[in-house]
Design a protein around this motif. Structure first.
Motif, mmCIF file in Angstrom:
data_model
loop_
_atom_site.group_PDB
_atom_site.id
_atom_site.type_symbol
_atom_site.label_atom_id
_atom_site.label_comp_id
_atom_site.label_asym_id
_atom_site.label_seq_id
_atom_site.Cartn_x
_atom_site.Cartn_y
_atom_site.Cartn_z
ATOM 1 N N ASN B 30 76.027 -37.129 -13.262
ATOM 2 C CA ASN B 30 75.687 -36.903 -14.659
ATOM 3 C C ASN B 30 74.259 -37.349 -14.965
ATOM 4 O O ASN B 30 73.542 -36.702 -15.708
ATOM 5 C CB ASN B 30 76.684 -37.654 -15.541
ATOM 6 N N LEU B 31 73.866 -38.432 -14.339
ATOM 7 C CA LEU B 31 72.500 -38.915 -14.525
ATOM 8 C C LEU B 31 71.495 -37.913 -13.984
ATOM 9 O O LEU B 31 70.445 -37.693 -14.561
ATOM 10 C CB LEU B 31 72.298 -40.231 -13.760
ATOM 11 N N ALA B 34 71.286 -35.506 -16.630
ATOM 12 C CA ALA B 34 70.795 -36.026 -17.920
ATOM 13 C C ALA B 34 69.305 -36.347 -17.891
ATOM 14 O O ALA B 34 68.617 -36.180 -18.880
ATOM 15 C CB ALA B 34 71.568 -37.273 -18.309
ATOM 16 N N SER B 35 68.848 -36.819 -16.745
ATOM 17 C CA SER B 35 67.458 -37.247 -16.725
ATOM 18 C C SER B 35 66.529 -36.150 -16.246
ATOM 19 O O SER B 35 65.339 -36.342 -16.152
ATOM 20 C CB SER B 35 67.313 -38.496 -15.842
ATOM 21 N N LYS B 261 69.533 -40.931 -23.715
ATOM 22 C CA LYS B 261 70.507 -39.960 -23.228
ATOM 23 C C LYS B 261 70.964 -40.267 -21.808
ATOM 24 O O LYS B 261 72.016 -39.814 -21.402
ATOM 25 C CB LYS B 261 69.962 -38.539 -23.330
ATOM 26 N N HIS B 262 70.214 -41.023 -21.071
ATOM 27 C CA HIS B 262 70.696 -41.395 -19.746
ATOM 28 C C HIS B 262 71.365 -42.765 -19.754
ATOM 29 O O HIS B 262 71.937 -43.173 -18.776
ATOM 30 C CB HIS B 262 69.576 -41.344 -18.717
ATOM 31 N N ALA B 266 74.950 -41.204 -22.367
ATOM 32 C CA ALA B 266 75.171 -40.365 -21.190
ATOM 33 C C ALA B 266 76.427 -39.514 -21.331
ATOM 34 O O ALA B 266 76.511 -38.390 -20.818
ATOM 35 C CB ALA B 266 75.263 -41.237 -19.939
ATOM 36 N N SER B 342 76.732 -44.782 -17.624
ATOM 37 C CA SER B 342 75.396 -45.013 -18.155
ATOM 38 C C SER B 342 74.492 -45.606 -17.088
ATOM 39 O O SER B 342 74.944 -46.357 -16.225
ATOM 40 C CB SER B 342 75.458 -45.994 -19.332
ATOM 41 N N TYR B 343 73.200 -45.278 -17.214
ATOM 42 C CA TYR B 343 72.251 -45.888 -16.305
ATOM 43 C C TYR B 343 72.014 -47.329 -16.714
ATOM 44 O O TYR B 343 71.930 -47.659 -17.886
ATOM 45 C CB TYR B 343 70.919 -45.131 -16.355
#
Lengths: 760, 371
Positions: B30-31, B34-35, B261-262, B266, B342-343
Motif C-alpha cells: 500500500n505504501l 500511496a507514496s 497519506k502514507h 494510508a 502506516s509508514y
C-alpha cells in the motif's frame, strides 16, 4: 535468575476474556458497517465526486512589505515577474513539452529536465512546477500565445523583489532568495519556491515583511477546467517598514569613499538611529534575488576585498588612536588630573623594548588635552603602565567594546578587548607589561568594529547612554548601558575632540567649519598582527610595505540642534586625518549644508600630506644614546583628599609621577650591540628616551613652532575651546582641512625595534 | 540461557506470525502505491516502502530478541525499566529537541530517541506486573494506584505535547485493568463519574486539539485543515466502491492535499484501490490478528504472561480503532498510525518487538517445569 513459579492452574479472568472477544467482534462489525456505508451505500456518490469534482487549492501570494528610507524613498519594492510553470497532472507528454520549452527559450533540455526531476518530488502533481522563474519580456511576448496549445504549461505571475539602490544599500537590506531545504523544514508556512530573507534586514524583519498567504479553492473537472473558484482566505500583505537611513546622506558617504575599501557609519547620537551605513566594496543584491550562478558567487566570495562583508559590523580593526578617547576617560576615572603632564621624547623603553611615539622627535610636554589633540602615544604608554591592563579591560568593556552592539543585522562581530585571562586562554601565556602599552594606544590585540566606535562617541554626546544602533526610523532608543564617564569627563573628552579639529596642531583639522561645532579623533590601525614580544624582527620592511595602515576618524558635529556622529574607516588608507577625514567632512557638508564661504572640498584621496617616514629612518644601527636623566613628569596637583593614590608598579611614587630610571644607564634601544643584562623586569620602569635624531627637546619645540611654554598656552585657550555648542569660535575655523599630522605612526615603527626577550 | 527446546518452536503462536506478516506486506504494498507520484509517463515511487521494509527487517530482529529470554525475567525488570523511562521523559524538557513545535525527541548524537515510544513498552510491562500480583478485582485503592502509575508518565507526555500517545498509554492501562476486573460497585461509579469529568479536560487541551474535536463534530467549519482531510479521505474510500480501482489504480486525486497519506491516512489509499472487498479482508485480518493475541492471553500459563499479552492486545486494538475511526470520519483527527499499514520507523520497530513478546509468552506456556 530464579523464576518464580505460580501455583498450577492459572485461569485468566473469565470476564476479561469475554470482554476481549466482544470488543474484537465490535470492532469488526462497526467498521464493516462503516465501510459498507461509505463504499456501497454512498459509493456511487463518492465515486462521482472523485470523478467529476475535484477540489484544488491554490495559494495566493501575499506581497512582501516595502522598505523605505526615512523620507519614504523606496529601497526594496516588488515588481511582477513572469514565470513558466508546468502542471504535471494536466500535461499529456512531459518529455516533448520540456523539449518545446527548451526550443523556445534556448535553455538546454538536460538542464530543464534536471530542474524538473529535482523538483517533482516536492511539488504535487496538480501544482505549478516552476521551470523558469523570471522570463524577459520579449520571450514572454513570443510564447504567450503558444503556451495555450500545450496543456500543462502555464504562465504564472509572481512578484519579485527589486532593490532600486542596488549595491548602495545591499549590506543593510540584504536580499531574498528561494527558501532552502532547511528553511522549508523549519518553517511550515513556506512552500518550495518561496522567497525568504537571507541576509540583512530582509532576514531580520522576515516575519514582519512576509505577510500571510491567502488561499483559493478551485473546483475543476477532469480536464482541469475550472468550474468555480472560491476565496477561502484573503492574503495579508507584509508590513511596510521605514528605515532610519537617509538615502541622500548614504549616497554622499558612498561617493566620498570613492574606490577605497572601507566604511562609513553616521549615527544620530541621541537615538542611536543610523542615518548612513556604507561599506565598500559592495555587491548588487538584485543579483542575489534573481539567483546567482555558482561562478558569480565564487567571484564574490573569493574577491580579496570581500565585498560581501559589512565592514561596519563584521570587520574588526585595531582602533588605533581613536582608542585614546576611551583611555583618557579611564584615566580621568582613575583620578588622573588632566593637567598632569608627561614629557614625550618620542619613545619609551621597557626592558629591551622600545615603544615609540608616532612623532619622531616627540611632543615635549604633553597633558591630557594635548595628548588627544596631537595624539601623543608616549602619554598613554606612561599612563597605562601605571594602571595596568585590568583597569583598561574593565573600562573598555563598560564602554561597549568587546561585545556586539545588538544592531538588527545578522552576524555582528564582538571585537576584542584583551585581558590577562584571555591571553592565557588563547595563547597559554601570561600577560606582558609591554602589551599593556600596545593596548593603551589601540594596538596590540585590541579589535573594534566601526559601529562600536560610533556607539561610543554617541554616548559621549548624549549624556552617557550607550544605545543600541537602530535601523528603523520609528524604533524607540534602547539604552544598553551607561558609559562609565563622569559628566565632566565626557565634557573633557568632547572638548579634546573639538580641539583636535580646531587646534593648529590637531589631527582632525579637515573637519573644521565655521558654522558648526565639530569634534574628531583620528586613528591609524596597524594592519599587521602584533608580533609577539621577542618573536621576530626581520620582516619589518616586508610587512610595512605590504600592509599599509588602516585610517580611522571618529567625529561628531552639531549645528543648530542637529547632531550627528560619523565614523569612517578606510582600509589601508594610511592616515586618519587625510584619508578618512575628508570622507567624514563630506558627510557633514551634506548633513549641515556646505559651510559658508568655503570652497567645496576637493575629492578625497589626493594631495595627501607627506608620506610617512620610511621605517628605515628608525632602523637599527643608530648610535646608542645615553639616557638623559630627564624629569619627564610634571606633578601639578598634589593628591586631593579622599582620592586613592594609584600605586605604580616599580616604586611608590607620587600619583602622577612616572618612574624614571637611574641616570646614565645605557639605552636598551635596538642596535646597541652590547647591552648589560636586564635586571628583574618588574623592578623596571618606563624610561623616556630622547630620540636619537633630534638633539634637544627645546630645539624640537622650536622646530614645531611652539615655545616651551606650550602648556601655559594650552591653559589660556582652555576657556575658548571648551565644548559648548552655542559659543563656537569662528576664528578657529579655516577651510584648510588638510595637512597636519594625524597621529599616524608608520607601520611597525613602534614594534620593529623589539628585541628578543628570551634570546639572550 | 534457556535451553533450545523443540516445544518452544511447536508451541509458538504461528497464527500470529502469519497474520503479522500478511498485514506488514499489505502495508508495504500500500505504501508503494500511496507514496508514488503519478505522472503521465509512469509512476515514480518514492522510497518510503523501501524504508518501511528496512524498518520491518530491524523489527524482525527486535522480535526475535524479545523471544530469546523467558518473559518472566521481565517481572524484575519492570520497575527499573519504568524508572529509566521516567528519567528519560523528565530529561525531555531540559535536553529535548523541538521539532514542529513539539518537544518529543532526545538527541543521542547518532539518533533521536523518542522516549514516549519506550514509555509504551515500559507502562505495558509495569502494568502487567502490577496488576498480576493478585487475582482479586480492583477496589478503589488498587484503581487509584493503577491510575497513578499511568498518570506519572502520561503527565510528561501530554506536556510535549503528544495527546495521541498519552491517550494510548492510559487506554492501554485501562484495558488491562478492565481485563483484570474491577469491583462492580467501583465500576458503576466510574462509569458515571468519568464522563462527567471530561468537560473539565476540555479546558486543558491545546487550541489545535480543541479545533480537531470541533472539526470532527462539524467538518465544514474547517474545510482547509483537518476537516478537509476527513472529507477527502471519505471521498477516497467511498469512491473505491465494491471492488476498488485496483492496485496503483487510485487516482489519489482526493488525497492530494493529505500530507499524511502514507502515514496516518494510508488506509484511505487502501480503501480507494481495493474497495469494500479489500477493506473487509483487511479488517478481518486485523480481527484475526487480535484474536490470535487473545488466544495467547487465554492460554498463558501465568497471570503475568497473560496480562502482558492483554496489554499488547489493547495496544494494537486502540490504535486500530482510533486510526480507522479517524480515517472513516467516526472520530476526531488524532495522530495515531494504523499498525503495520502506516509508514513509521520507530512505530514499526515497537510493533514487532511487542509481537515478539506475545510469541515469547505463547512459546513458554508449557515450559514451566523445565526452567
Amino acid at each position: 535468575m530464579r523464576i518464580q513459579f505460580e501455583p498450577e492452574g492459572f485461569q485468566p479472568p473469565r470476564g476479561g476474556l469475554i470482554l476481549l472477544q466482544c470488543i474484537v467482534a465490535g470492532l469488526f462489525f462497526l467498521f464493516v458497517v462503516r465501510f459498507w456505508y461509505l463504499q456501497i451505500h454512498r459509493g456511487e456518490e463518492f465515486a462521482r465526486m472523485a470523478r467529476e469534482n475535484r477540489l484544488r487549492q491554490e495559494r495566493i501570494y501575499a506581497s512582501r512589505g516595502l522598505l523605505r528610507d526615512r523620507e519614504g524613498r523606496l529601497l526594496a519594492e516588488n515588481r511582477p515577474a513572469f514565470g513558466l510553470a508546468l502542471v504535471r497532472e494536466d500535461c499529456r507528454d512531459i518529455p516533448s513539452t520540456l523539449a518545446q520549452v527548451s526550443e523556445w527559450t534556448g535553455i538546454p533540455l538536460d538542464q530543464l529536465t534536471a530542474k524538473f526531476n529535482q523538483d517533482r518530488l516536492r511539488v504535487k502533481p496538480f501544482e505549478h512546477l516552476l521551470l523558469i522563474s523570471d522570463m524577459p519580456f520579449d520571450l514572454l511576448a513570443r510564447i504567450e500565445n503558444r503556451v495555450l496549445q500545450w496543456p500543462g504549461l502555464e504562465i504564472v505571475t509572481r512578484s519579485k523583489r527589486n532593490y532600486p539602490q542596488g549595491e548602495l544599500m545591499a549590506h543593510i537590506l540584504g536580499y531574498v532568495a528561494e527558501a532552502n531545504e532547511k528553511e522549508l523544514e523549519d518553517d511550515k508556512d513556506l512552500n518550495l519556491g518561496d522567497f525568504v530573507g537571507k541576509q540583512g534586514l530582509e532576514l531580520v524583519l522576515e516575519r514582519r515583511l512576509r505577510g500571510q498567504k491567502g488561499l483559493h479553492q478551485l473546483e475543476v473537472d477532469v480536464l482541469g477546467r475550472q468550474l468555480n473558484k472560491k476565496l477561502v482566505q484573503e492574503p495579508q500583505s507584509g508590513e511596510n517598514i521605514d528605515l532610519s537611513i537617509d538615502l541622500g546622506l548614504q549616497q554622499v558617504a558612498w561617493d566620498a569613499l570613492e574606490d577605497e575599501t572601507g566604511c562609513v557609519v553616521a549615527m544620530d547620537p541621541d537615538t542611536g538611529r543610523l542615518l548612513a551605513l556604507v561599506t565598500k566594496p559592495s555587491f548588487d543584491n538584485n543579483a542575489f534575488a534573481a539567483g546567482l550562478s555558482l561562478k558569480e558567487w565564487q567571484a564574490l566570495r573569493d574577491n580579496p576585498r570581500h565585498p560581501l562583508q559589512n565592514r561596519v559590523i563584521q570587520s574588526v580593526y585595531p582602533p588605533g588612536s581613536v582608542w585614546k578617547l576611551m583611555m583618557a576617560g579611564m584615566l580621568l576615572n582613575e583620578g588622573v588630573n588632566p593637567t598632569d603632564s608627561v614629557w614625550c621624547t618620542g619613545e619609551v623603553a621597557l626592558g629591551k623594548q622600545v615603544f615609540r611615539c608616532w612623532k619622531k622627535g616627540g611632543h615635549g610636554r604633553v597633558d591630557m588635552m594635548r595628548s588627544l589633540i596631537e595624539s601623543c602615544d608616549v602619554y598613554y604608554y606612561q599612563m597605562s603602565d601605571r594602571f595596568g591592563i585590568d583597569k583598561i579591560e574593565a573600562f573598555a568593556k563598560a564602554c561597549g567594546f568587546g561585545a556586539p552592539t545588538g544592531i538588527d543585522l545578522p552576524h555582528e562581530k564582538s571585537g576584542l578587548v584583551p585581558s590577562k585571562q584571555w591571553k592565557r586562554r588563547r595563547f597559554g601565556e601570561p600577560w606582558h607589561r609591554g602589551e599593556t602599552l600596545n593596548v593603551s594606544i589601540g594596538q596590540g590585540f585590541t579589535l573594534v568594529t566601526p559601529v562600536q566606535v560610533a556607539s561610543f562617541v554617541s554616548a559621549l554626546m548624549n549624556g552617557g547612554k550607550l544605545l543600541k544602533p537602530s535601523l528603523l526610523v520609528d524604533e524607540d532608543p534602547t539604552v544598553r548601558s551607561s558609559l562609565p564617564f563622569t559628566a565632566a569627563g565626557r565634557k573633557m573628552i568632547l572638548d579634546g575632540m573639538r580641539q583636535t579639529v580646531n587646534d593648529d596642531r590637531g589631527t582632525a583639522k579637515v573637519l573644521r567649519r565655521a558654522d558648526a561645532v565639530m569634534g574628531g579623533k583620528t586613528g591609524t590601525a596597524q594592519v599587521t598582527k602584533l608580533k609577539m614580544v621577542g618573536e621576530e624582527r626581520v620582516r619589518t620592511e616586508n610587512l610595512a610595505y605590504e600592509h599599509r595602515d588602516h585610517a580611522w576618524i571618529a567625529t561628531w558635529g552639531e549645528k543648530a540642534g542637529k547632531r550627528l556622529v560619523v565614523v569612517v574607516m578606510v582600509e589601508h588608507g594610511g592616515h586618519g586625518g587625510s584619508d578618512a577625514g575628508p570622507v567624514a567632512r563630506r558627510v557633514y557638508d551634506k548633513f549641515f549644508g556646505s559651510p559658508p564661504g568655503a570652497a567645496p572640498l576637493a575629492p578625497a584621496g589626493q594631495s595627501a600630506p607627506a608620506a610617512p617616514a620610511t621605517p628605515g629612518a628608525v632602523s637599527p644601527g643608530q648610535p646608542v644614546q645615553p639616557v638623559q636623566p630627564v624629569q619627564s613628569v610634571q606633578s601639578v596637583q598634589p593628591g586631593q583628599p579622599g582620592q586613592s593614590v594609584p600605586q605604580v608598579q616599580p616604586a611608590p611614587v607620587s600619583r602622577s609621577a612616572i618612574p624614571v630610571p637611574p641616570p646614565a644607564r645605557p639605552d636598551q634601544a635596538v642596535g646597541a650591540p652590547e647591552q648589560p643584562e636586564q635586571q628583574d623586569r618588574q623592578d623596571e620602569g618606563l624610561r623616556t628616551v630622547p630620540a636619537g635624531r633630534s638633539a634637544r627637546p627645546a630645539g624640537r619645540d622650536r622646530a614645531t613652532g611652539r615655545g616651551a611654554e606650550a602648556p601655559e598656552v594650552e591653559d589660556a585657550r582652555e576657556g575658548q575651546h571648551r565644548y559648548d555648542p552655542d559659543t563656537f569660535d569662528p576664528d578657529a575655523a579655516t577651510t584648510d582641512g588638510r595637512g597636519g599630522d594625524d597621529g599616524v605612526a608608520p607601520p611597525l615603527r613602534r614594534f620593529q625595534d623589539v628585541a628578543p626577550e628570551d634570546g639572550q | 540461557m534457556t535451553p533450545i527446546d523443540r516445544r518452544l518452536i511447536t508451541h509458538m503462536n504461528w497464527g500470529l506470525v502469519g497474520f503479522t506478516a500478511l498485514l506488514f506486506l499489505f502495508g508495504v504494498a500500500n505504501l508503494y502505491s500511496a507514496s508514488g507520484v503519478r505522472m503521465e509517463d509512469g509512476i515514480v515511487v518514492s522510497t518510503f516502502y523501501q524504508k518501511q521494509l528496512l524498518w520491518g527487517l530491524m523489527g524482525l530482529g527486535g522480535m526475535v530478541f524479545f523471544m530469546l529470554f523467558d518473559y518472566r525475567h521481565m517481572k524484575s525488570l519492570a520497575l527499573p525499566l519504568f524508572i529509566i523511562t521516567m528519567i528519560l521523559l523528565a530529561a525531555i524538557p531540559v535536553f529535548g529537541k523541538v521539532v514542529y513545535g513539539a518537544r518529543r525527541w532526545l538527541p543521542l548524537g547518532f539518533m533521536n530517541l523518542q522516549p514516549s515510544e519506550v514509555a509504551k513498552i515500559a507502562i505495558l510491562i509495569m502494568g502487567a506486573r502490577f496488576l498480576s500480583r493478585s487475582r482479586e478485582p480492583l477496589g478503589w485503592k488498587g484503581l487509584f494506584e493503577v491510575l497513578g502509575l499511568g498518570l506519572l508518565p502520561a503527565s510528561f507526555i501530554v506536556m510535549q505535547p503528544d495527546l495521541g500517545t498519552t491517550l494510548l498509554l492510559l487506554m492501554l492501562l485501562g484495558g488491562i485493568t478492565l481485563f483484570h476486573g474491577v469491583k462492580p460497585g467501583v465500576l458503576k461509579t466510574c462509569l458515571v463519574v468519568v464522563p462527567s469529568l471530561l468537560p473539565l479536560a476540555w479546558f486543558r487541551l491545546h487550541d489545535y486539539q480543541k479545533q480537531r474535536i470541533l472539526t470532527f463534530l462539524d467538518p465544514g467549519n474547517d474545510p482547509l485543515g483537518a476537516g478537509y482531510h476527513i472529507i477527502q479521505s471519505q471521498i477516497a474510500i467511498g469512491s473505491g466502491q465494491l471492488w476498488g480501482k485496483g492496485f496503483l489504480g487510485g487516482t489519489q486525486s482526493q488525497l492530494r492535499f493529505l500530507p499524511e497519506k502514507h502515514t496516518d491516512f494510508a488506509l484511505a489509499v487502501f480503501g480507494e484501490e481495493w474497495g469494500f472487498m479489500g477493506c473487509v479482508v483487511l479488517l478481518a485480518l486485523f480481527c484475526l490478528f487480535l484474536l490470535s493475541i487473545f488466544n495467547t492471553a487465554r492460554d498463558a500459563k501465568d497471570r503475568f504472561g497473560s496480562y502482558l499479552t492483554v496489554g499488547v492486545f489493547f495496544y494494537f486494538f486502540w490504535q486500530i480503532l482510533i486510526n480507522m475511526g479517524m480515517v472513516m470520519g467516526l472520530m476526531p483527527v488524532v495522530g495515531v498510525p494504523l499498525p503495520f499499514i502506516s509508514y513509521g520507523g520507530s512505530a514499526t520497530l515497537v510493533n514487532f518487538c511487542l509481537i515478539g513478546l506475545v510469541l515469547n509468552v505463547s512459546m513458554r506456556r508449557f515450559m514451566f517445569k523445565t526452567s
